[in-house]
Design a protein around this motif. Structure first.
Motif, short mmCIF file in Angstrom:
data_model
loop_
_atom_site.label_atom_id
_atom_site.label_comp_id
_atom_site.label_asym_id
_atom_site.label_seq_id
_atom_site.Cartn_x
_atom_site.Cartn_y
_atom_site.Cartn_z
N ALA A 1 0.81 -1.27 0.15
CA ALA A 1 0.08 0.01 0.04
C ALA A 1 0.99 1.31 0.01
N VAL A 2 1.91 1.06 0.73
CA VAL A 2 3.06 2.52 0.85
C VAL A 2 3.32 2.51 -0.66
N GLN A 3 3.92 1.55 -1.34
CA GLN A 3 4.58 1.53 -2.61
C GLN A 3 3.30 2.29 -3.46
N GLU A 4 2.08 1.91 -3.45
CA GLU A 4 0.99 2.57 -4.24
C GLU A 4 0.71 3.76 -4.05
N LEU A 5 0.77 4.17 -2.62
CA LEU A 5 0.20 5.72 -2.35
C LEU A 5 1.09 6.74 -2.14
N PHE A 6 2.41 6.27 -1.90
CA PHE A 6 3.66 7.17 -1.73
C PHE A 6 4.25 7.26 -2.92
N ALA A 7 5.19 8.44 -3.11
CA ALA A 7 6.19 8.59 -4.14
C ALA A 7 7.34 7.66 -3.74
N ASP A 8 8.08 7.74 -4.89
CA ASP A 8 9.39 6.92 -4.60
C ASP A 8 10.05 7.01 -3.46
N ALA A 9 10.29 8.26 -2.99
CA ALA A 9 11.07 8.58 -1.87
C ALA A 9 10.32 9.77 -1.03
N PRO A 10 9.55 9.11 -0.26
CA PRO A 10 8.87 10.01 0.56
C PRO A 10 9.40 10.44 1.81
N THR A 11 8.85 11.52 2.59
CA THR A 11 9.29 12.03 3.78
C THR A 11 7.99 11.92 4.64
N MET A 12 8.32 11.51 6.14
CA MET A 12 7.05 11.73 6.89
C MET A 12 7.74 12.26 8.08
N TYR A 13 6.85 13.39 8.44
CA TYR A 13 7.51 14.30 9.65
C TYR A 13 6.36 13.94 10.63
N GLU A 14 7.07 13.45 11.91
CA GLU A 14 6.38 13.02 13.02
C GLU A 14 6.60 13.92 14.23
N PRO A 15 5.78 14.27 15.32
CA PRO A 15 6.37 14.83 16.46
C PRO A 15 7.74 14.34 16.83
N ALA A 16 8.03 13.09 16.83
CA ALA A 16 9.17 12.59 17.45
C ALA A 16 10.41 12.61 16.43
N GLY A 17 10.01 12.69 15.14
CA GLY A 17 11.21 12.70 13.99
C GLY A 17 10.76 12.67 12.78
N ILE A 18 11.79 12.47 11.89
CA ILE A 18 11.67 12.41 10.44
C ILE A 18 11.96 11.17 9.88
N VAL A 19 11.04 10.48 9.12
CA VAL A 19 11.18 9.17 8.54
C VAL A 19 11.17 9.24 7.17
N THR A 20 12.01 8.81 6.33
CA THR A 20 12.14 8.96 5.08
C THR A 20 12.27 7.33 4.14
N GLY A 21 11.56 7.35 3.19
CA GLY A 21 11.55 6.05 2.46
C GLY A 21 10.25 5.28 2.58
N GLN A 22 9.99 4.48 1.78
CA GLN A 22 8.77 3.70 1.70
C GLN A 22 8.66 2.79 2.91
N ALA A 23 9.96 1.92 3.21
CA ALA A 23 9.96 0.81 3.96
C ALA A 23 9.90 1.54 5.39
N ALA A 24 10.69 2.49 5.44
CA ALA A 24 10.69 3.08 6.86
C ALA A 24 9.27 3.58 7.30
N ILE A 25 8.50 4.14 6.55
CA ILE A 25 6.90 4.63 6.75
C ILE A 25 6.25 3.41 7.02
N SER A 26 6.38 2.38 6.27
CA SER A 26 5.64 1.13 6.58
C SER A 26 5.95 0.44 8.08
N ALA A 27 7.44 0.42 8.43
CA ALA A 27 7.69 0.02 9.55
C ALA A 27 7.19 0.97 10.71
N VAL A 28 7.12 2.21 10.77
CA VAL A 28 6.70 3.18 11.61
C VAL A 28 5.12 2.93 11.89
N ALA A 29 4.40 2.57 10.72
CA ALA A 29 2.91 2.20 11.06
C ALA A 29 2.76 0.95 11.90
#
Length: 132
Positions: free
Chosen positions: A38-66
């Motif tokens: 789903a992350v690979q379908e919904l997110f760009a190839d090199a996405p960035t997610m900004y959370e209160p606790a930090g910055i997450v980069t990449g599809q695999a890392a976003i999936s892992a955080v979820a």
């Protein structure tokens, strides 16, 4: 008209469908392979997610955080969209709350996303101040 762009990018972007899919198919998905797909379908190839606790980069890392969030809060925990996501010119937001299915809301907030070509490029997770 010189200097104006008459294209309506909002016709291409369906903010509500994309942000709801992110909430349901990424942040509520307990199966790691389905979540990553789903992350690979919904997110760009090199996405960035900004959370209160930090910055997450990449599809695999976003999936892992979820996945870690779901593991942390237990099998009953889920994110629920509130209202309809809105957006224009590549910026959209969706309000949500989360908690156990039968219990109190544990956290609420807003996802704000930069969207390009139908994909989330950057995602900001903004948490509401605790009540009480």
């Amino acid at each position: 008209m010189a200097g104006s762009d008459s294209r309506n990018t909002d016709e291409v972007e369906n903010y509500d469908a994309l942000l709801r899919a992110n909430l349901q198919r990424v942040f509520n998905q307990r199966d790691a392979q389905r979540r990553l797909a789903a992350v690979q379908e919904l997110f760009a190839d090199a996405p960035t997610m900004y959370e209160p606790a930090g910055i997450v980069t990449g599809q695999a890392a976003i999936s892992a955080v979820a996945g870690a969030l779901l593991d942390q809060f237990g099998p009953d925990f889920a994110f629920v969209a509130e209202g309809t996501a809105v957006g224009h010119h590549g910026l959209g937001y969706l309000r949500w709350h989360a908690g156990p299915g039968d219990g109190p809301v544990i956290v609420s907030g807003v996802d704000v996303a930069e969207i390009s070509e139908g994909k989330i490029v950057r995602l900001w997770v903004l948490l509401d101040a605790p009540q009480g």
